[in-house]
Write an enzyme that holds these catalytic residues in place. Structure first.
Site, PDB file in Angstrom:
ATOM      1  N   TYR A  47       6.538 -15.558  -0.491  1.00 23.81           N
ATOM      2  CA  TYR A  47       6.183 -14.678   0.627  1.00 23.81           C
ATOM      3  C   TYR A  47       5.220 -15.374   1.588  1.00 23.81           C
ATOM      4  CZ  TYR A  47       4.475 -10.685   3.271  1.00 23.81           C
ATOM      5  OH  TYR A  47       4.144  -9.827   4.294  1.00 23.81           O
ATOM      6  N   ASN A  61       0.788  -1.222   0.000  1.00 22.90           N
ATOM      7  CA  ASN A  61       0.000   0.000   0.000  1.00 22.90           C
ATOM      8  C   ASN A  61       0.836   1.297   0.000  1.00 22.90           C
ATOM      9  OD1 ASN A  61      -1.648   2.150   0.950  1.00 22.90           O
ATOM     10  ND2 ASN A  61      -3.137   0.701   1.771  1.00 22.90           N
ATOM     11  N   GLU A  98      16.962  -1.229   0.565  1.00 19.60           N
ATOM     12  CA  GLU A  98      15.754  -1.050   1.377  1.00 19.60           C
ATOM     13  C   GLU A  98      16.017  -0.029   2.488  1.00 19.60           C
ATOM     14  OE1 GLU A  98      14.335  -4.706   3.085  1.00 19.60           O
ATOM     15  OE2 GLU A  98      12.458  -3.814   3.779  1.00 19.60           O
ATOM     16  N   ASP A 149       7.351  -1.811  10.860  1.00 23.14           N
ATOM     17  CA  ASP A 149       6.948  -3.101  11.425  1.00 23.14           C
ATOM     18  C   ASP A 149       7.696  -3.522  12.683  1.00 23.14           C
ATOM     19  OD1 ASP A 149       5.982  -2.823   8.853  1.00 23.14           O
ATOM     20  OD2 ASP A 149       6.266  -4.910   8.322  1.00 23.14           O
ATOM     21  N   TYR A 209      16.019  -4.111  10.890  1.00 20.25           N
ATOM     22  CA  TYR A 209      15.116  -3.147  10.265  1.00 20.25           C
ATOM     23  C   TYR A 209      14.146  -2.485  11.256  1.00 20.25           C
ATOM     24  CZ  TYR A 209      10.680  -5.546   8.731  1.00 20.25           C
ATOM     25  OH  TYR A 209       9.458  -6.132   8.635  1.00 20.25           O
ATOM     26  N   TRP A 210      14.014  -1.197  11.081  1.00 23.62           N
ATOM     27  CA  TRP A 210      13.235  -0.274  11.917  1.00 23.62           C
ATOM     28  C   TRP A 210      13.810  -0.062  13.323  1.00 23.62           C
ATOM     29  CZ3 TRP A 210      10.603   2.740   9.035  1.00 23.62           C
ATOM     30  CH2 TRP A 210      10.034   2.266   7.851  1.00 23.62           C
ATOM     31  N   GLN A 242      -2.366   0.130   5.926  1.00 27.91           N
ATOM     32  CA  GLN A 242      -1.028   0.721   6.072  1.00 27.91           C
ATOM     33  C   GLN A 242      -1.149   2.245   6.009  1.00 27.91           C
ATOM     34  OE1 GLN A 242       1.834  -0.727   3.182  1.00 27.91           O
ATOM     35  NE2 GLN A 242       3.197  -1.493   4.779  1.00 27.91           N
ATOM     36  N   ASP A 269       4.025   1.736  -0.081  1.00 31.90           N
ATOM     37  CA  ASP A 269       5.091   1.699  -1.084  1.00 31.90           C
ATOM     38  C   ASP A 269       4.582   2.259  -2.412  1.00 31.90           C
ATOM     39  OD1 ASP A 269       5.515  -0.574   0.882  1.00 31.90           O
ATOM     40  OD2 ASP A 269       7.430  -0.675  -0.167  1.00 31.90           O
ATOM     41  N   ARG A 320      16.254  -9.044  10.330  1.00 34.67           N
ATOM     42  CA  ARG A 320      14.810  -9.289  10.346  1.00 34.67           C
ATOM     43  C   ARG A 320      14.321  -9.554  11.768  1.00 34.67           C
ATOM     44  NH1 ARG A 320      12.117  -7.726   6.064  1.00 34.67           N
ATOM     45  NH2 ARG A 320      10.495  -9.152   6.737  1.00 34.67           N
TER      46      ARG A 320
HETATM   47  C1  GLC Z   1       8.321  -3.971   5.254  1.00 32.89           C
HETATM   48  C2  GLC Z   1       8.177  -2.572   5.813  1.00 32.89           C
HETATM   49  C3  GLC Z   1       6.894  -1.946   5.290  1.00 32.89           C
HETATM   50  C4  GLC Z   1       6.869  -1.990   3.765  1.00 32.89           C
HETATM   51  C5  GLC Z   1       7.123  -3.409   3.254  1.00 32.89           C
HETATM   52  C6  GLC Z   1       7.320  -3.437   1.748  1.00 32.89           C
HETATM   53  O1  GLC Z   1       7.309  -4.808   5.706  1.00 32.89           O
HETATM   54  O2  GLC Z   1       8.198  -2.574   7.196  1.00 32.89           O
HETATM   55  O3  GLC Z   1       6.789  -0.615   5.699  1.00 32.89           O
HETATM   56  O4  GLC Z   1       5.668  -1.516   3.290  1.00 32.89           O
HETATM   57  O5  GLC Z   1       8.289  -3.924   3.851  1.00 32.89           O
HETATM   58  O6  GLC Z   1       8.367  -2.605   1.371  1.00 32.89           O
END
Ligand code: GLC
Length: 440
Positions: free
Chosen positions: A84, A37, A403, A173, A359-360, A109, A39, A206
């Site tokens: 996925y 969404n 990323e 996330d 990440y994050w 999102q 993205d 991750r």
């Molecule tokens: C990860 C990110 C999220 C993003 C997705 C696709 O899940 O945390 O914000 O939309 O990747 O890039």
């Protein structure tokens, strides 16, 4: 005004072309093989730097996944993919989706959509707008229905802040801001977990397995509630009023109101302005002078979430701060910047939660910096905005369209050839701070 390197701009367009699956763009091959969404909203702005038709198509493909109740899901599964998890079979959203529409997840999102729509609209010359008015009006109506959904489904008590029911809904996330709230979520799941992400990128970047069990526990819970907003609200074990999501919604609401004279009507403009005022008031209540940031609120326990993350500055996107508030927020941002090599990190280096590559939890995101740049422009802090812009572009020119980036070394992390990083490059190299943050 176009800055940046022509070859890098060409390379950015090539990333979007390579990730184009026929009208919609995947964030990156394999790791994220569907349409995401927020993205796609960023990607639409990237396309708008040279192809407004393609930009509109990106938003239209996303809106194909919109539910009859107005919600636009966080993933649209236009085509199957085996790379996925959790894929379409796990979500069980059939009963809520539009008949004949694509399969989707059941979460949402950050609503960047209307901001993207305004950006695309304003990038088009008058003749192009006349020809595409119907398409743009369809997207305007999709956005309006989604904003109404946010207010009704996610702020039933009318606090002025919208809540997320899953950390995936925040877009950030794996942020440490959710740690305490997630720790209360059980790890039991009825869905067998078949993680795929750690097969694509280094597991050290991750979430941990136990975190994944909690994420899937939440999915199981909401699926059992039939993805009905009221039932979900009643049974949710995770409920956070998030300042980043609310700020993005407030800004997008303002952008939608600006579009209503061309694409909607006066009553909607008034409704949206009122919605925007209430969201901005809700955000302002979350300002904490002692911290120099805005804070979220954990609705399950009635406590603020004071964890230091970039989200605390995203409200600048929607608010016109008074001088002393703005000075305090920008002073705090400047402190975070002084501890790292480039870009505003998602967690400050001095925080015990900081991890440079997970990440994050520290890495620099181009799109986060983009949102902060728009917020700084809005509040007249052009120098700091320029520092973030230059840092983000330098990170990309050094490490490619990763990323995210290690804030200490500048190295790229996560997936590569990432669509929204490419879109950020295209937009940030064109951004003109004097023209209300829209490029043309
Ligand atoms: C990860 C990110 C999220 C993003 C997705 C696709 O899940 O945390 O914000 O939309 O990747 O890039």
């Amino acid at each position: 005004m176009v800055t940046g390197d022509a070859a890098w701009r060409e390379a950015a367009r090539a990333v979007l072309a390579a990730n184009d699956r026929g009208g919609y763009t995947v964030p990156t091959a394999r790791l994220y093989p569907f349409q995401w969404n927020w993205d796609s909203a960023f990607v639409a702005m990237g396309f708008a730097t040279w192809d407004c038709d393609r930009a509109l198509t990106e938003l239209e493909r996303l809106a194909q996944g919109q539910w009859p109740d107005g919600m636009i899901p966080h993933i649209v599964f236009h085509r199957p993919s085996e790379t996925y998890f959790p894929g379409p079979d796990v979500w069980g959203t059939e009963s809520r989706r539009r008949a004949g529409g694509p399969a989707t997840s059941g979460l949402t999102q950050p609503p960047v959509f209307a901001t993207a729509l305004r950006f695309v609209w304003e990038a088009m010359p008058d003749s192009a707008r006349r020809e595409r008015r119907e398409r743009a009006a369809g997207l305007y109506r999709a956005a309006l229905a989604w904003h109404r959904w946010w207010i009704g489904a996610r702020d039933p008590a009318e606090t002025g802040l919208v809540a997320v029911l899953h950390n995936w809904e925040t877009g950030s996330d794996n942020s440490p801001a959710w740690d305490a709230a997630l720790a209360r979520v059980p790890t039991t799941t009825s869905t067998p977990i078949r993680r795929q992400d750690t097969g694509h990128v280094d597991a050290a970047m991750r979430p941990r397995d136990v975190d994944y069990q909690r994420y899937i526990h939440l999915v199981d819970t909401y699926r059992a509630a039939g993805w009905d907003p009221e039932r979900q609200w009643a049974v949710a074990p995770f409920k956070v009023a998030d300042v980043q999501t609310t700020a993005i919604l407030a800004r997008a609401t303002e952008d939608l109101a600006a579009l209503s004279s061309a694409l909607g009507d006066d009553r909607e403009a008034a409704e949206l302005r009122d919605m925007g005022r209430r969201l901005c008031a809700g955000l302002m209540r979350q300002w904490r002078p002692a911290l120099g940031r805005f804070v979220g609120h954990d609705l399950m326990v009635g406590r603020d979430i004071e964890t230091a993350t970039h989200a605390g500055f995203v409200p600048l996107l929607a608010l016109d701060l008074d001088e002393s508030t703005c000075a305090a927020a920008t002073a705090e941002m400047t402190r975070w910047l002084a501890e790292v090599r480039l870009g505003l990190p998602t967690v400050p280096r001095s925080s015990p939660d900081f991890e440079a590559r997970r990440y994050w939890r520290g890495p620099v995101w181009a799109v986060v910096n983009w949102l902060l740049i728009l917020g700084l422009h809005r509040n007249g802090r052009l120098d700091l905005a320029e520092r973030l812009r230059a840092g983000t572009l330098a990170a990309i020119e050094r490490a490619g369209f990763a990323e995210h980036f290690d804030p200490l070394t500048g190295e790229g992390g996560g997936g590569s050839s990432f669509s929204w990083t490419a879109a950020a490059y295209l937009v940030l190299t064109e951004l003109d701070p004097r023209r209300d943050h829209f490029p043309r």
